[in-house]
Write a protein that holds these residues in place. Sequence first.
Motif, PDB file in Angstrom:
ATOM      1  N   ARG A   4       1.109  -0.945   0.353  1.00  0.00           N
ATOM      2  CA  ARG A   4      -0.293  -0.229  -0.122  1.00  0.00           C
ATOM      3  C   ARG A   4       0.734   1.208   0.238  1.00  0.00           C
ATOM      4  O   ARG A   4       1.818   1.164   0.519  1.00  0.00           O
ATOM      5  N   LEU A   5       0.533   2.482  -0.390  1.00  0.00           N
ATOM      6  CA  LEU A   5       1.108   3.650  -0.215  1.00  0.00           C
ATOM      7  C   LEU A   5       1.769   3.853   1.033  1.00  0.00           C
ATOM      8  O   LEU A   5       2.691   4.637   1.196  1.00  0.00           O
ATOM      9  N   VAL A   6       0.556   4.095   2.109  1.00  0.00           N
ATOM     10  CA  VAL A   6       1.045   4.641   3.202  1.00  0.00           C
ATOM     11  C   VAL A   6       0.552   3.387   4.298  1.00  0.00           C
ATOM     12  O   VAL A   6       0.094   2.378   3.758  1.00  0.00           O
ATOM     13  N   ASP A   7       1.141   3.402   5.199  1.00  0.00           N
ATOM     14  CA  ASP A   7       1.042   1.783   6.714  1.00  0.00           C
ATOM     15  C   ASP A   7       1.340   3.470   8.103  1.00  0.00           C
ATOM     16  O   ASP A   7       0.711   4.491   7.450  1.00  0.00           O
ATOM     17  N   PHE A   8       1.047   2.591   8.682  1.00  0.00           N
ATOM     18  CA  PHE A   8       0.209   3.585  10.138  1.00  0.00           C
ATOM     19  C   PHE A   8       1.764   3.069  11.474  1.00  0.00           C
ATOM     20  O   PHE A   8       2.459   1.917  11.399  1.00  0.00           O
ATOM     21  N   ASN A   9       1.836   4.058  12.184  1.00  0.00           N
ATOM     22  CA  ASN A   9       2.983   3.691  12.991  1.00  0.00           C
ATOM     23  C   ASN A   9       2.267   3.514  14.420  1.00  0.00           C
ATOM     24  O   ASN A   9       1.644   3.299  14.586  1.00  0.00           O
ATOM     25  N   ASP A  10       2.761   2.880  15.568  1.00  0.00           N
ATOM     26  CA  ASP A  10       2.331   2.352  16.840  1.00  0.00           C
ATOM     27  C   ASP A  10       1.706   3.589  17.527  1.00  0.00           C
ATOM     28  O   ASP A  10       0.215   3.433  18.290  1.00  0.00           O
ATOM     29  N   ALA A  11       2.057   5.368  16.759  1.00  0.00           N
ATOM     30  CA  ALA A  11       1.158   6.332  17.640  1.00  0.00           C
ATOM     31  C   ALA A  11       0.103   6.416  16.250  1.00  0.00           C
ATOM     32  O   ALA A  11      -1.093   7.729  16.511  1.00  0.00           O
ATOM     33  N   PHE A  12      -0.644   5.595  15.538  1.00  0.00           N
ATOM     34  CA  PHE A  12      -1.728   5.844  14.802  1.00  0.00           C
ATOM     35  C   PHE A  12      -1.518   6.826  13.252  1.00  0.00           C
ATOM     36  O   PHE A  12      -2.352   7.554  12.708  1.00  0.00           O
ATOM     37  N   GLU A  13      -0.101   7.252  13.674  1.00  0.00           N
ATOM     38  CA  GLU A  13       0.317   8.167  12.449  1.00  0.00           C
ATOM     39  C   GLU A  13       0.522   7.281  11.245  1.00  0.00           C
ATOM     40  O   GLU A  13       1.256   6.189  10.909  1.00  0.00           O
ATOM     41  N   PRO A  14       0.210   7.957   9.663  1.00  0.00           N
ATOM     42  CA  PRO A  14       0.875   7.531   8.858  1.00  0.00           C
ATOM     43  C   PRO A  14       2.282   7.492   8.779  1.00  0.00           C
ATOM     44  O   PRO A  14       3.335   8.802   8.603  1.00  0.00           O
ATOM     45  N   ASN A  64       6.921   7.669  -0.638  1.00  0.00           N
ATOM     46  CA  ASN A  64       7.057   9.198   0.130  1.00  0.00           C
ATOM     47  C   ASN A  64       5.955  10.006  -0.585  1.00  0.00           C
ATOM     48  O   ASN A  64       5.139  10.250  -1.128  1.00  0.00           O
ATOM     49  N   TRP A  65       5.392  11.333   0.264  1.00  0.00           N
ATOM     50  CA  TRP A  65       5.088  12.008   0.031  1.00  0.00           C
ATOM     51  C   TRP A  65       5.157  13.825  -0.440  1.00  0.00           C
ATOM     52  O   TRP A  65       5.394  14.048   0.820  1.00  0.00           O
TER      53      TRP A  65
END
Length: 498
Positions: free
Chosen positions: A58-68, A74-75
Amino acid sequence: MVGLKRFMVLALMVLGSACADPVSDAFRFGLASAPANLDPRFATDAASARINRLLYDRLVDFNDAFEPVPALANWEQLSPTHYRFHLKTHERPFHDGTLLTANDVKATYDFILNADNASPHRASLTVVDRVAIGDETIVDFFLKRPEPLFPAYLVIGIVPAHLIAANHPLHEHPVGSGPFSFQARPDETQLHLLRVRDQQRVEFITVPDPTVRALKLMAGEIDMLQNDLPPELVGYLERDRMVRVQRKSGTNFSYLGFSFEDAVTRQAFVRRAIAHAINRQEIIEYVLDGAARPAQSLLPPEHWAGAQDLDPITYEPERAQALLRQAGYSREHPAKIVYKTSSDPFRIRLATILQRQLQDVGIDVDLRSYDWGTFYGDVKAGRFQMYSLSWVGIHTPDIFDYVFHSQSIPPHGANRGRFRSTLADEFIDHAQEAPDLETKQRWYVQLQHHLADALPYVPLWYEDHIFIARREIEGFTMAHDGHYDGLIHVRRSSPDAL
């Protein structure tokens, strides 16, 4: 527990003759339910989402803080309504050998955005005006309005454009660019994947009955499993020297859902009575063995958009009875509710406890359990008065639009109870239109307070994740949302190391 132990020993003797081939080097992962759809443009159930993460990037994922965070790309934000994504295509060619390019990204999202295709993910992407490509590595998303959270919406697996054009059945033969490729699906209970970097085979084996699933783990017919076991089985397995048990606090949200087109469950007094009739803390302590925490909202309080000041839902059976009287019900003329759940034995056990607690305050509950496919089909179609289910893998607050907005009634979203609230719509719309995350957060907090009053769902708890594997299995890292990415690094230790 003695009875359970005797049963397990006898069952292991029966299973012994059917033990797995000891020379096989495949990792076997036990599932409670099979993935419903291996096409990420349509998949919505938890098993499909977790396995599709392995098959598709996928283009984007999340870290453990729910941040993209960047995944395939990259964007940069070129204007309030223009995001440019730069692909790292050299890292992930598709499994059929073709190179993943900007054209595949555009084709995937154009397909989802086309209302004629009835993708369930379209509702979360209505902010997109159009998708354009620069060269093979540049994708431009132009929005209808500013959306500072937009990158977090681009978490759908990318599929090959040429297969979309050919109407290739990705559900039956998925082709992605993820760390695992599809090998075979011998039947509805088995799915075989290959780990791309070393061609290690992983077999997902569906075993609906949790006791049988645990027995197969002990007998060596499966190597690992995650969740969907009753606490007494987890406790039993923790004492087995041949397995390891890991636990991690989770964010999966369990709830009771209601039909707002039903004469009984659409009444606010009835839903509030149900909320106060349930002894969550007792269920968590004695039934879930402490492996959960009470929930007040769909988002956990540690989420950046979570509401940390919601009043807890208290166990007050007398108040529940008073609310039912206000709704016009009595012991002689009780509220009657059909309560649907899955046929998983532990889910039936939980539902039976809820049924008893509701009956104690004067609600006549008709409990009905169904196989997963039938049950989930009824929920999606709105064929229920009340049901219990969980939302898994929630990362962004746009889930509120998908679940509670009046314009998200299926097939346009997952407002399966047909909840309609002008105030909820206004809060959701204001949050989506907010120019920055701080303003969004304020609107979402107000929305959660309104939902806590309206109770389209009665929140129950966030269940912990529990991973259980045979002693020789190493390297699996658990995730807060319960995904299976740990299989990317899982390994089998040598016999000498045990």
